[in-house]
Motif scaffolding. Sequence first.
Motif, PDB file in Angstrom:
ATOM      1  N   TRP A 125      -0.376  -1.575  -5.221  1.00  8.59           N
ATOM      2  CA  TRP A 125      -1.465  -1.672  -4.255  1.00  8.59           C
ATOM      3  C   TRP A 125      -2.723  -1.109  -4.901  1.00  8.59           C
ATOM      4  O   TRP A 125      -2.683  -0.083  -5.577  1.00  8.59           O
ATOM      5  CB  TRP A 125      -1.160  -0.882  -2.991  1.00  8.59           C
ATOM      6  CG  TRP A 125       0.007  -1.385  -2.209  1.00  8.59           C
ATOM      7  CD1 TRP A 125      -0.023  -2.222  -1.109  1.00  8.59           C
ATOM      8  CD2 TRP A 125       1.393  -1.100  -2.433  1.00  8.59           C
ATOM      9  NE1 TRP A 125       1.245  -2.466  -0.657  1.00  8.59           N
ATOM     10  CE2 TRP A 125       2.147  -1.790  -1.451  1.00  8.59           C
ATOM     11  CE3 TRP A 125       2.076  -0.325  -3.370  1.00  8.59           C
ATOM     12  CZ2 TRP A 125       3.527  -1.720  -1.381  1.00  8.59           C
ATOM     13  CZ3 TRP A 125       3.452  -0.261  -3.317  1.00  8.59           C
ATOM     14  CH2 TRP A 125       4.170  -0.945  -2.330  1.00  8.59           C
ATOM     15  N   VAL A 127      -6.994  -0.297  -3.897  1.00  5.63           N
ATOM     16  CA  VAL A 127      -7.922  -0.201  -2.766  1.00  5.63           C
ATOM     17  C   VAL A 127      -9.329   0.015  -3.283  1.00  5.63           C
ATOM     18  O   VAL A 127      -9.541   0.543  -4.376  1.00  5.63           O
ATOM     19  CB  VAL A 127      -7.523   0.936  -1.805  1.00  5.63           C
ATOM     20  CG1 VAL A 127      -6.135   0.705  -1.245  1.00  5.63           C
ATOM     21  CG2 VAL A 127      -7.600   2.302  -2.498  1.00  5.63           C
ATOM     22  N   ILE A 133      -8.019  -4.160   0.144  1.00  2.00           N
ATOM     23  CA  ILE A 133      -6.666  -3.789  -0.270  1.00  2.00           C
ATOM     24  C   ILE A 133      -6.062  -4.990  -0.985  1.00  2.00           C
ATOM     25  O   ILE A 133      -5.964  -6.080  -0.419  1.00  2.00           O
ATOM     26  CB  ILE A 133      -5.766  -3.408   0.920  1.00  2.00           C
ATOM     27  CG1 ILE A 133      -6.374  -2.264   1.738  1.00  2.00           C
ATOM     28  CG2 ILE A 133      -4.375  -3.007   0.418  1.00  2.00           C
ATOM     29  CD1 ILE A 133      -5.576  -1.935   2.987  1.00  2.00           C
ATOM     30  N   HIS A 135      -2.656  -6.427  -3.237  1.00  2.21           N
ATOM     31  CA  HIS A 135      -1.224  -6.146  -3.387  1.00  2.21           C
ATOM     32  C   HIS A 135      -0.620  -7.072  -4.425  1.00  2.21           C
ATOM     33  O   HIS A 135      -0.962  -8.260  -4.519  1.00  2.21           O
ATOM     34  CB  HIS A 135      -0.493  -6.349  -2.057  1.00  2.21           C
ATOM     35  CG  HIS A 135       0.990  -6.188  -2.160  1.00  2.21           C
ATOM     36  ND1 HIS A 135       1.866  -7.260  -2.111  1.00  2.21           N
ATOM     37  CD2 HIS A 135       1.755  -5.087  -2.334  1.00  2.21           C
ATOM     38  CE1 HIS A 135       3.092  -6.818  -2.240  1.00  2.21           C
ATOM     39  NE2 HIS A 135       3.064  -5.512  -2.372  1.00  2.21           N
ATOM     40  N   LYS A 145      -4.650 -10.421  -1.257  1.00  2.00           N
ATOM     41  CA  LYS A 145      -5.351  -9.475  -0.402  1.00  2.00           C
ATOM     42  C   LYS A 145      -4.519  -9.144   0.833  1.00  2.00           C
ATOM     43  O   LYS A 145      -3.870 -10.014   1.414  1.00  2.00           O
ATOM     44  CB  LYS A 145      -6.693 -10.051   0.036  1.00  2.00           C
ATOM     45  CG  LYS A 145      -7.548  -9.063   0.829  1.00  2.00           C
ATOM     46  CD  LYS A 145      -8.898  -9.650   1.199  1.00  2.00           C
ATOM     47  CE  LYS A 145      -9.730  -8.637   1.979  1.00  2.00           C
ATOM     48  NZ  LYS A 145     -11.047  -9.191   2.355  1.00  2.00           N
ATOM     49  N   GLN A 146      -4.529  -7.867   1.223  1.00  2.00           N
ATOM     50  CA  GLN A 146      -3.965  -7.431   2.494  1.00  2.00           C
ATOM     51  C   GLN A 146      -5.102  -7.072   3.445  1.00  2.00           C
ATOM     52  O   GLN A 146      -6.188  -6.689   3.014  1.00  2.00           O
ATOM     53  CB  GLN A 146      -3.037  -6.228   2.299  1.00  2.00           C
ATOM     54  CG  GLN A 146      -1.773  -6.560   1.536  1.00  2.00           C
ATOM     55  CD  GLN A 146      -0.808  -5.380   1.445  1.00  2.00           C
ATOM     56  OE1 GLN A 146      -1.186  -4.231   1.535  1.00  2.00           O
ATOM     57  NE2 GLN A 146       0.466  -5.694   1.254  1.00  2.00           N
ATOM     58  N   SER A 148      -7.036  -4.825   5.912  1.00  2.00           N
ATOM     59  CA  SER A 148      -7.147  -3.391   6.190  1.00  2.00           C
ATOM     60  C   SER A 148      -7.608  -3.107   7.613  1.00  2.00           C
ATOM     61  O   SER A 148      -7.333  -2.033   8.152  1.00  2.00           O
ATOM     62  CB  SER A 148      -8.120  -2.744   5.213  1.00  2.00           C
ATOM     63  OG  SER A 148      -9.447  -3.197   5.447  1.00  2.00           O
ATOM     64  N   VAL A 157      -4.855   5.543  -2.521  1.00  2.00           N
ATOM     65  CA  VAL A 157      -3.670   4.970  -1.888  1.00  2.00           C
ATOM     66  C   VAL A 157      -2.427   5.638  -2.461  1.00  2.00           C
ATOM     67  O   VAL A 157      -2.364   5.964  -3.647  1.00  2.00           O
ATOM     68  CB  VAL A 157      -3.610   3.439  -2.104  1.00  2.00           C
ATOM     69  CG1 VAL A 157      -3.646   3.078  -3.580  1.00  2.00           C
ATOM     70  CG2 VAL A 157      -2.386   2.845  -1.421  1.00  2.00           C
ATOM     71  N   ILE A 167      -3.610   5.411   3.048  1.00  4.90           N
ATOM     72  CA  ILE A 167      -4.874   5.223   2.344  1.00  4.90           C
ATOM     73  C   ILE A 167      -5.894   6.188   2.930  1.00  4.90           C
ATOM     74  O   ILE A 167      -5.933   6.404   4.148  1.00  4.90           O
ATOM     75  CB  ILE A 167      -5.377   3.771   2.487  1.00  4.90           C
ATOM     76  CG1 ILE A 167      -4.453   2.804   1.754  1.00  4.90           C
ATOM     77  CG2 ILE A 167      -6.806   3.633   1.970  1.00  4.90           C
ATOM     78  CD1 ILE A 167      -4.766   1.341   2.008  1.00  4.90           C
ATOM     79  N   GLY A 181       2.465  -2.750   3.757  1.00  9.30           N
ATOM     80  CA  GLY A 181       1.089  -3.204   3.803  1.00  9.30           C
ATOM     81  C   GLY A 181       0.877  -4.521   4.516  1.00  9.30           C
ATOM     82  O   GLY A 181      -0.252  -5.027   4.586  1.00  9.30           O
ATOM     83  N   TRP A 184      -1.643  -2.676   8.471  1.00  6.29           N
ATOM     84  CA  TRP A 184      -2.234  -1.363   8.284  1.00  6.29           C
ATOM     85  C   TRP A 184      -2.851  -0.898   9.598  1.00  6.29           C
ATOM     86  O   TRP A 184      -3.488  -1.692  10.298  1.00  6.29           O
ATOM     87  CB  TRP A 184      -3.311  -1.408   7.199  1.00  6.29           C
ATOM     88  CG  TRP A 184      -2.766  -1.565   5.809  1.00  6.29           C
ATOM     89  CD1 TRP A 184      -2.598  -2.722   5.118  1.00  6.29           C
ATOM     90  CD2 TRP A 184      -2.321  -0.511   4.945  1.00  6.29           C
ATOM     91  NE1 TRP A 184      -2.075  -2.472   3.875  1.00  6.29           N
ATOM     92  CE2 TRP A 184      -1.899  -1.110   3.740  1.00  6.29           C
ATOM     93  CE3 TRP A 184      -2.248   0.883   5.070  1.00  6.29           C
ATOM     94  CZ2 TRP A 184      -1.406  -0.373   2.667  1.00  6.29           C
ATOM     95  CZ3 TRP A 184      -1.766   1.622   4.009  1.00  6.29           C
ATOM     96  CH2 TRP A 184      -1.346   0.997   2.819  1.00  6.29           C
TER      97      TRP A 184
END
Length: 265
Positions: A125, A127, A133, A135, A145-146, A148, A157, A167, A181, A184
């Motif tokens: 991960w 950030v 974020i 991954h 992308k995750q 947030s 993180v 985070i 993740g 979040w």
Amino acid sequence: GWVVGWMDYVMYTELGGYVWVPQPSPAGNTFFSVFFIDTLHGWAVGGDGKTIATSTGGQIWVEQITDLPYRNLKSVIFTDTMHGCAVGEDGAITVTFDGGNDWIYKQTGRVNTLNDIFILKEKAWAVGEWGTIMHSSDEGESWNKQVSGTQRFLNSVDFINDSNGWIAGRSGTILSTSNGGHDWYGMESGSGEDLWDIDFIDKDRGWIVGDSGTLLSTFDGGLSWINDSICNKFTFLNSVFFLDSNYGWISGQSIWDTGRIYRTV
């Protein structure tokens, strides 16, 4: 242990932090992050894409080439002496599979600066700015992308297993996940200060440091945080690391001097 900072600053201790000794650095630049996989093998990254490595516990540092000469690298981590990853400005992600002799730049399509990276086995991960974020599930080969749920800058993180992670970021921002993740959630920190580093030793116990001498601790996985600020508002704490609930170290700086290191007693 080791710490790095401005103007080739590399310091080493083998006395639990009671005495720190400078080590020579060849790169001629500022360093933002240092990581050791054991007592001999370590790497530090910093301004203008500079990377240095040691296989002698810091007695000798050698410069490595990342092909990112105009991008500050903010964080570096290794899973063993061969496999590592560094992140930095303009969404830069670079990986190595040979201990840093060769660094491979990864295109992610993101331009926001990445401030920190964490790798656990094959999962990673990263950030950064504007709630970014990223991954990876293949040790940094490819990234997605995750979400947030925030636009605040994210600075640090940490994960304790494949599922549970946290985070820390600007303006007291704390996020947590219990599913790697995929989701979040924001947590109430009780602080409005910028938070720069986070470290958990298990699913319950963790610490965060930030501006104005901020030190936050939790013993319930982040559901509640205790403000244990250890110094005045003119001290900025940048990094925290705990071996267990009794032994921990914090580094930072005051507006009146160049650097400070604290340890538990």
